[in-house]
Design a protein around this motif. Sequence first.
Motif, PDB file in Angstrom:
ATOM      1  N   PRO A 110       0.812  -1.224   0.000  1.00 23.79           N
ATOM      2  CA  PRO A 110       0.000   0.000   0.000  1.00 23.79           C
ATOM      3  C   PRO A 110       0.840   1.266   0.000  1.00 23.79           C
ATOM      4  O   PRO A 110       0.363   2.327  -0.396  1.00 23.79           O
ATOM      5  CB  PRO A 110      -0.791  -0.119   1.319  1.00 23.79           C
ATOM      6  N   ILE A 111       2.099   1.146   0.410  1.00 29.96           N
ATOM      7  CA  ILE A 111       2.973   2.315   0.489  1.00 29.96           C
ATOM      8  C   ILE A 111       3.699   2.552  -0.832  1.00 29.96           C
ATOM      9  O   ILE A 111       3.662   3.641  -1.396  1.00 29.96           O
ATOM     10  CB  ILE A 111       4.014   2.135   1.612  1.00 29.96           C
ATOM     11  N   LYS A 112       4.355   1.524  -1.337  1.00 27.53           N
ATOM     12  CA  LYS A 112       5.174   1.652  -2.543  1.00 27.53           C
ATOM     13  C   LYS A 112       4.408   1.404  -3.828  1.00 27.53           C
ATOM     14  O   LYS A 112       4.880   1.732  -4.910  1.00 27.53           O
ATOM     15  CB  LYS A 112       6.361   0.674  -2.469  1.00 27.53           C
ATOM     16  N   GLY A 113       3.216   0.785  -3.727  1.00 28.03           N
ATOM     17  CA  GLY A 113       2.490   0.394  -4.922  1.00 28.03           C
ATOM     18  C   GLY A 113       3.118  -0.848  -5.523  1.00 28.03           C
ATOM     19  O   GLY A 113       3.832  -1.587  -4.835  1.00 28.03           O
ATOM     20  N   PRO A 114       2.907  -1.108  -6.818  1.00 27.55           N
ATOM     21  CA  PRO A 114       3.521  -2.284  -7.455  1.00 27.55           C
ATOM     22  C   PRO A 114       5.037  -2.235  -7.344  1.00 27.55           C
ATOM     23  O   PRO A 114       5.645  -1.177  -7.542  1.00 27.55           O
ATOM     24  CB  PRO A 114       3.055  -2.174  -8.911  1.00 27.55           C
ATOM     25  N   LEU A 115       5.649  -3.371  -7.031  1.00 23.18           N
ATOM     26  CA  LEU A 115       7.104  -3.423  -6.894  1.00 23.18           C
ATOM     27  C   LEU A 115       7.756  -3.680  -8.234  1.00 23.18           C
ATOM     28  O   LEU A 115       8.409  -2.816  -8.796  1.00 23.18           O
ATOM     29  CB  LEU A 115       7.488  -4.497  -5.871  1.00 23.18           C
ATOM     30  N   LYS A 116       7.584  -4.894  -8.761  1.00 21.11           N
ATOM     31  CA  LYS A 116       8.048  -5.171 -10.119  1.00 21.11           C
ATOM     32  C   LYS A 116       7.394  -6.452 -10.591  1.00 21.11           C
ATOM     33  O   LYS A 116       6.937  -7.278  -9.791  1.00 21.11           O
ATOM     34  CB  LYS A 116       9.572  -5.283 -10.178  1.00 21.11           C
ATOM     35  N   GLU A 117       7.367  -6.630 -11.886  1.00 18.68           N
ATOM     36  CA  GLU A 117       6.785  -7.848 -12.456  1.00 18.68           C
ATOM     37  C   GLU A 117       7.797  -8.986 -12.367  1.00 18.68           C
ATOM     38  O   GLU A 117       8.968  -8.798 -12.697  1.00 18.68           O
ATOM     39  CB  GLU A 117       6.396  -7.614 -13.916  1.00 18.68           C
ATOM     40  N   TYR A 118       7.349 -10.133 -11.926  1.00 13.39           N
ATOM     41  CA  TYR A 118       8.224 -11.309 -11.915  1.00 13.39           C
ATOM     42  C   TYR A 118       7.365 -12.560 -11.835  1.00 13.39           C
ATOM     43  O   TYR A 118       6.207 -12.517 -11.413  1.00 13.39           O
ATOM     44  CB  TYR A 118       9.211 -11.270 -10.751  1.00 13.39           C
ATOM     45  N   ASP A 119       7.948 -13.662 -12.271  1.00  9.08           N
ATOM     46  CA  ASP A 119       7.273 -14.946 -12.230  1.00  9.08           C
ATOM     47  C   ASP A 119       7.403 -15.527 -10.823  1.00  9.08           C
ATOM     48  O   ASP A 119       8.512 -15.692 -10.314  1.00  9.08           O
ATOM     49  CB  ASP A 119       7.891 -15.894 -13.256  1.00  9.08           C
ATOM     50  N   VAL A 120       6.282 -15.822 -10.220  1.00  9.11           N
ATOM     51  CA  VAL A 120       6.263 -16.292  -8.835  1.00  9.11           C
ATOM     52  C   VAL A 120       7.058 -17.580  -8.662  1.00  9.11           C
ATOM     53  O   VAL A 120       7.848 -17.720  -7.713  1.00  9.11           O
ATOM     54  CB  VAL A 120       4.807 -16.481  -8.362  1.00  9.11           C
ATOM     55  N   LEU A 121       6.884 -18.525  -9.564  1.00 11.95           N
ATOM     56  CA  LEU A 121       7.589 -19.799  -9.445  1.00 11.95           C
ATOM     57  C   LEU A 121       9.097 -19.635  -9.625  1.00 11.95           C
ATOM     58  O   LEU A 121       9.891 -20.281  -8.938  1.00 11.95           O
ATOM     59  CB  LEU A 121       7.047 -20.814 -10.452  1.00 11.95           C
ATOM     60  N   LYS A 122       9.486 -18.770 -10.555  1.00  7.67           N
ATOM     61  CA  LYS A 122      10.923 -18.543 -10.753  1.00  7.67           C
ATOM     62  C   LYS A 122      11.545 -17.888  -9.526  1.00  7.67           C
ATOM     63  O   LYS A 122      12.670 -18.212  -9.128  1.00  7.67           O
ATOM     64  CB  LYS A 122      11.152 -17.678 -12.000  1.00  7.67           C
ATOM     65  N   MET A 123      10.805 -16.969  -8.917  1.00  8.69           N
ATOM     66  CA  MET A 123      11.315 -16.323  -7.717  1.00  8.69           C
ATOM     67  C   MET A 123      11.405 -17.334  -6.573  1.00  8.69           C
ATOM     68  O   MET A 123      12.396 -17.348  -5.823  1.00  8.69           O
ATOM     69  CB  MET A 123      10.423 -15.155  -7.313  1.00  8.69           C
ATOM     70  N   ALA A 124      10.395 -18.181  -6.444  1.00  4.29           N
ATOM     71  CA  ALA A 124      10.431 -19.219  -5.408  1.00  4.29           C
ATOM     72  C   ALA A 124      11.624 -20.139  -5.609  1.00  4.29           C
ATOM     73  O   ALA A 124      12.276 -20.561  -4.645  1.00  4.29           O
ATOM     74  CB  ALA A 124       9.125 -20.011  -5.414  1.00  4.29           C
ATOM     75  N   ASP A 125      11.932 -20.449  -6.867  1.00  6.44           N
ATOM     76  CA  ASP A 125      13.076 -21.297  -7.179  1.00  6.44           C
ATOM     77  C   ASP A 125      14.376 -20.636  -6.725  1.00  6.44           C
ATOM     78  O   ASP A 125      15.262 -21.292  -6.156  1.00  6.44           O
ATOM     79  CB  ASP A 125      13.123 -21.569  -8.683  1.00  6.44           C
ATOM     80  N   LEU A 126      14.488 -19.329  -6.942  1.00  6.42           N
ATOM     81  CA  LEU A 126      15.670 -18.602  -6.493  1.00  6.42           C
ATOM     82  C   LEU A 126      15.768 -18.629  -4.973  1.00  6.42           C
ATOM     83  O   LEU A 126      16.855 -18.805  -4.410  1.00  6.42           O
ATOM     84  CB  LEU A 126      15.614 -17.158  -6.994  1.00  6.42           C
ATOM     85  N   TYR A 127      14.634 -18.459  -4.306  1.00  2.05           N
ATOM     86  CA  TYR A 127      14.619 -18.465  -2.841  1.00  2.05           C
ATOM     87  C   TYR A 127      15.130 -19.799  -2.293  1.00  2.05           C
ATOM     88  O   TYR A 127      15.958 -19.841  -1.390  1.00  2.05           O
ATOM     89  CB  TYR A 127      13.201 -18.223  -2.322  1.00  2.05           C
ATOM     90  N   VAL A 128      14.610 -20.870  -2.857  1.00  3.64           N
ATOM     91  CA  VAL A 128      14.986 -22.206  -2.375  1.00  3.64           C
ATOM     92  C   VAL A 128      16.466 -22.471  -2.643  1.00  3.64           C
ATOM     93  O   VAL A 128      17.202 -22.945  -1.776  1.00  3.64           O
ATOM     94  CB  VAL A 128      14.103 -23.286  -3.027  1.00  3.64           C
ATOM     95  N   SER A 129      16.904 -22.159  -3.858  1.00  2.00           N
ATOM     96  CA  SER A 129      18.298 -22.437  -4.216  1.00  2.00           C
ATOM     97  C   SER A 129      19.275 -21.599  -3.405  1.00  2.00           C
ATOM     98  O   SER A 129      20.412 -22.012  -3.154  1.00  2.00           O
ATOM     99  CB  SER A 129      18.522 -22.203  -5.711  1.00  2.00           C
ATOM    100  N   ALA A 130      18.837 -20.409  -2.971  1.00  2.00           N
ATOM    101  CA  ALA A 130      19.714 -19.524  -2.200  1.00  2.00           C
ATOM    102  C   ALA A 130      19.753 -19.883  -0.724  1.00  2.00           C
ATOM    103  O   ALA A 130      20.546 -19.319   0.030  1.00  2.00           O
ATOM    104  CB  ALA A 130      19.267 -18.081  -2.368  1.00  2.00           C
TER     105      ALA A 130
END
Length: 270
Positions: free
Chosen positions: A64-84
């Motif tokens: 609600p403060i910053k509005g949209p952050l950026k477009e990204y694929d949820v699954l790809k981001m989750a994959d990065l999270y897990v691998s990191a």
Amino acid sequence: MIDILNKIVEAKKIRVSELKKIKSIEEIKKQAQSIKTLSRFYSAIKRLPNEPIKLIAEIKKASPIKGPLKEYDVLKMADLYVSAGADAISVITEEDFFLGSPEFLIKIKENYPHVPVLRKDFIFDEYQIYESKLLKADAILLIACILSKQQCKNLYELAKSLQMDVLFEVHNEEDLEKAFFAGVNIIGINNRNLKTMEIDLNTTLRLKNLIAEDKVIVSESGISERAHVDKIKNGIDAILVGTSIVLSDNPVEKIKELLLNNKVNFSYYI
């Protein structure tokens, strides 16, 4: 922020009301109670002696403060999270102000069934607890300041009866009283003042000293660099970080910076 918070809750009430027209509370309760999966969220974020601080990395599309952050694929981001090496994933499912979706959680659990996932939303109705179980959430967020003491206790106990963990979010001493009354075992300290919107990491430092050692403590909001982690890490089990990772040009490196850990975690793929 209180006005924004009220608007978010009111919008969510409308959505829950519409959901109840599609599927009755009796029907969703029966379906949820038939699911016997156990949560791994608590054990994933509990920090054992001599272990580094744990990380709950967040899927966050907007605020609600910053509005949209950026477009990204949820699954790809989750994959990065897990691998990191993230220990758990938080998924914001609130649709109107955070541009989240329950579908995000469903997709992540389908692709990473062994990764503990937190459903982060504005929950105030038992219907949402049963819904979270159907979404296969390992844990839910309960925000103390939008609930009465009795609501906190009732919703917490219902979630636990369905074998889900609860991240119980507090902002001040009054919220902590609700946590103690409900008997929660995971307490999230939000460093953001909901009245002024200012972030102060000293909130974590102040409130953690009031919490019993047997509780799991998570620090939330305003953590964007290693110095922030170093400031609060003593006595804290985990940090929940969303915006700074999402907006980073390299989320994996940002996670490694926060954790001061170059290990790549493949354990969830096994």
